[in-house]
Design a protein around this motif. Structure first.
Motif, PDB file in Angstrom:
ATOM      1  N   PRO A 136      -9.209 -42.088 -61.091  1.00 52.66           N
ATOM      2  CA  PRO A 136      -8.740 -40.595 -59.785  1.00 52.66           C
ATOM      3  C   PRO A 136      -9.077 -40.840 -58.644  1.00 52.66           C
ATOM      4  O   PRO A 136      -9.292 -40.281 -56.993  1.00 52.66           O
ATOM      5  N   HIS A 137     -10.447 -41.804 -58.098  1.00 56.41           N
ATOM      6  CA  HIS A 137     -11.096 -42.153 -57.304  1.00 56.41           C
ATOM      7  C   HIS A 137      -9.743 -42.522 -56.620  1.00 56.41           C
ATOM      8  O   HIS A 137     -10.008 -42.524 -54.818  1.00 56.41           O
ATOM      9  N   GLN A 138      -9.261 -43.298 -56.219  1.00 58.37           N
ATOM     10  CA  GLN A 138      -7.964 -43.862 -55.887  1.00 58.37           C
ATOM     11  C   GLN A 138      -7.069 -42.667 -54.728  1.00 58.37           C
ATOM     12  O   GLN A 138      -6.206 -42.869 -53.791  1.00 58.37           O
ATOM     13  N   LEU A 139      -7.113 -41.320 -54.821  1.00 53.24           N
ATOM     14  CA  LEU A 139      -6.463 -40.271 -54.715  1.00 53.24           C
ATOM     15  C   LEU A 139      -7.473 -40.014 -53.094  1.00 53.24           C
ATOM     16  O   LEU A 139      -6.341 -39.369 -52.717  1.00 53.24           O
ATOM     17  N   SER A 140      -8.193 -39.885 -53.230  1.00 52.71           N
ATOM     18  CA  SER A 140      -8.821 -39.811 -51.942  1.00 52.71           C
ATOM     19  C   SER A 140      -9.550 -41.155 -51.556  1.00 52.71           C
ATOM     20  O   SER A 140     -10.483 -40.870 -50.247  1.00 52.71           O
ATOM     21  N   GLY A 158       8.256 -41.990 -64.101  1.00 52.94           N
ATOM     22  CA  GLY A 158       7.587 -41.618 -63.068  1.00 52.94           C
ATOM     23  C   GLY A 158       7.357 -40.691 -62.338  1.00 52.94           C
ATOM     24  O   GLY A 158       6.812 -40.800 -61.226  1.00 52.94           O
ATOM     25  N   GLY A 159       7.719 -39.442 -62.773  1.00 52.04           N
ATOM     26  CA  GLY A 159       7.995 -38.629 -61.675  1.00 52.04           C
ATOM     27  C   GLY A 159       7.213 -37.509 -62.361  1.00 52.04           C
ATOM     28  O   GLY A 159       6.880 -36.453 -61.110  1.00 52.04           O
ATOM     29  N   THR A 160       5.721 -37.483 -62.980  1.00 54.41           N
ATOM     30  CA  THR A 160       5.380 -36.725 -63.140  1.00 54.41           C
ATOM     31  C   THR A 160       3.916 -36.511 -62.142  1.00 54.41           C
ATOM     32  O   THR A 160       2.791 -35.431 -61.968  1.00 54.41           O
ATOM     33  N   SER A 161       3.870 -37.843 -61.124  1.00 50.94           N
ATOM     34  CA  SER A 161       3.008 -38.077 -60.208  1.00 50.94           C
ATOM     35  C   SER A 161       2.970 -38.645 -58.812  1.00 50.94           C
ATOM     36  O   SER A 161       3.777 -39.169 -59.039  1.00 50.94           O
ATOM     37  N   VAL A 179      -1.712 -46.395 -51.638  1.00 50.34           N
ATOM     38  CA  VAL A 179      -1.064 -45.339 -51.680  1.00 50.34           C
ATOM     39  C   VAL A 179      -2.181 -44.690 -52.679  1.00 50.34           C
ATOM     40  O   VAL A 179      -2.614 -44.940 -53.761  1.00 50.34           O
ATOM     41  N   GLN A 180      -2.317 -43.254 -51.985  1.00 51.21           N
ATOM     42  CA  GLN A 180      -2.990 -42.686 -53.227  1.00 51.21           C
ATOM     43  C   GLN A 180      -2.427 -41.694 -53.576  1.00 51.21           C
ATOM     44  O   GLN A 180      -2.147 -40.505 -53.869  1.00 51.21           O
ATOM     45  N   THR A 181      -3.283 -42.640 -55.042  1.00 51.60           N
ATOM     46  CA  THR A 181      -1.798 -41.325 -56.247  1.00 51.60           C
ATOM     47  C   THR A 181      -3.309 -41.694 -57.528  1.00 51.60           C
ATOM     48  O   THR A 181      -4.312 -42.988 -57.059  1.00 51.60           O
TER      49      THR A 181
END
Ligand SMILES: NC(=O)c1ccc[n+]([C@@H]2O[C@H](COP(=O)([O-])OP(=O)(O)OC[C@H]3O[C@@H](n4cnc5c(N)ncnc54)[C@H](OP(=O)(O)O)[C@@H]3O)[C@@H](O)[C@H]2O)c1
Length: 250
Positions: A191-195, A12-15, A184-186
């Motif tokens: 995608p909503h979780q990123l922000s 899971g190193g890709t993001s 955590v923002q990931t």
């Protein structure tokens, strides 16, 4: 753990958290190998971090894990750190009828994937003078959210299983650590979780984790940033019912 001079494999190193850890360990002069399904991400990350290596791997595929870990043991015998970080999270409404595909995918990725990777690489890790297995669980292992039932249970499973693994490896060179992130923002839940302002910024999370790892052996092998300690110790602090009610809108 020792923070430099390791050879580290991160699933899971890709993001998200895996990518953040990969970059942080790479900067500290470790040989970092990232694994994930998305070749485009592997290419992008290894191109921007010269020396980092990327391998395509689906941890839901036992044959792929067998082939991949055989290759790692042969080509990268110096590997001394495994970071079991690949994971998925999906909401579920129970009862969901007879279709268990969401639950099955979560269990195969979050649990069976970790067991497979660990089983395949542990015989090599125990031969190293110093080795570490870090596995990513979650604050939700300790206070579940009802809309993510299998996800929360998968992380509770890992928390229990890691305690047993730690005892079985006591006296060996292998340190067993649990990384239990808060929210955590990931991209974990989309995608909503990123922000999402309620989630901890990724850079701050990675920086606190690296500091905790560098400081000393974490108590009970658990890497807990400040923001997750309330969930982790909710039972002990007599705060479980309140947190459970808040998490679940009760
Ligand atoms: N972010 C949070 O709020 C949070 C909180 C607690 C715990 N965690 C845990 O942290 C870990 C990392 O999640 P994240 O938040 O960084 O989310 P993320 O950005 O979605 O990362 C998940 C990673 O897992 C990989 N992955 C998923 N299924 C896979 C499979 N079948 N085979 C190989 N790799 C697979 C993905 O790579 P590919 O898609 O390229 O395969 C991706 O690199 C997970 O275990 C998650 O449960 C996250």
């Amino acid at each position: 753990m020792q923070m430099t001079g390791n050879t580290i494999l991160i699933t899971g190193g890709t993001s998200g958290i895996g990518r953040g850890l990969a970059k942080a360990f790479h900067k500290l002069d470790n040989q970092v190998i990232i694994a994930g399904r998305r070749q485009s991400r592997l290419d992008e990350i290894t191109a921007t971090n010269p020396g980092m290596i990327g391998f395509q791997l689906d941890v839901q595929d036992p044959q792929a894990i067998a082939a991949f870990t055989a290759r790692v043991r042969e080509k990268i015998p110096e590997l001394n750190v495994l970071i079991n970080n690949a994971g998925i999270s999906r909401p579920e409404t129970l009862p969901g009828g007879s279709d268990l595909s969401i639950a099955r995918n979560i269990i195969e990725t979050n649990i069976i994937g970790v067991l497979h990777m660990t089983a395949a690489l542990l015989p090599a890790l125990v031969t190293k003078p110093q080795a570490t297995i870090i596995t990513t669980t979650s604050g939700l292992a300790f206070v579940p959210r009802n809309n993510f039932p299998t996800y929360c249970a998968s992380k509770a499973f890992l928390h229990s299983w890691l305690q047993s693994l730690r005892v079985q490896l006591r006296g060996s060179s292998v340190e067993v650590l649990e990384l239990a992130p808060p929210y955590v923002q990931t991209e974990l839940s989309g995608p909503h979780q990123l922000s999402d302002p309620h989630a901890m910024p990724l850079a701050a999370y990675i920086s606190e984790v690296m500091q905790l790892l560098a400081d000393a052996t974490p108590p009970d092998g658990e890497i807990l940033v400040e923001r997750v300690r309330g969930e982790r110790f909710a039972e002990r602090n007599g705060d479980y019912a309140r947190r459970f009610a808040i998490f679940n809108g009760l």
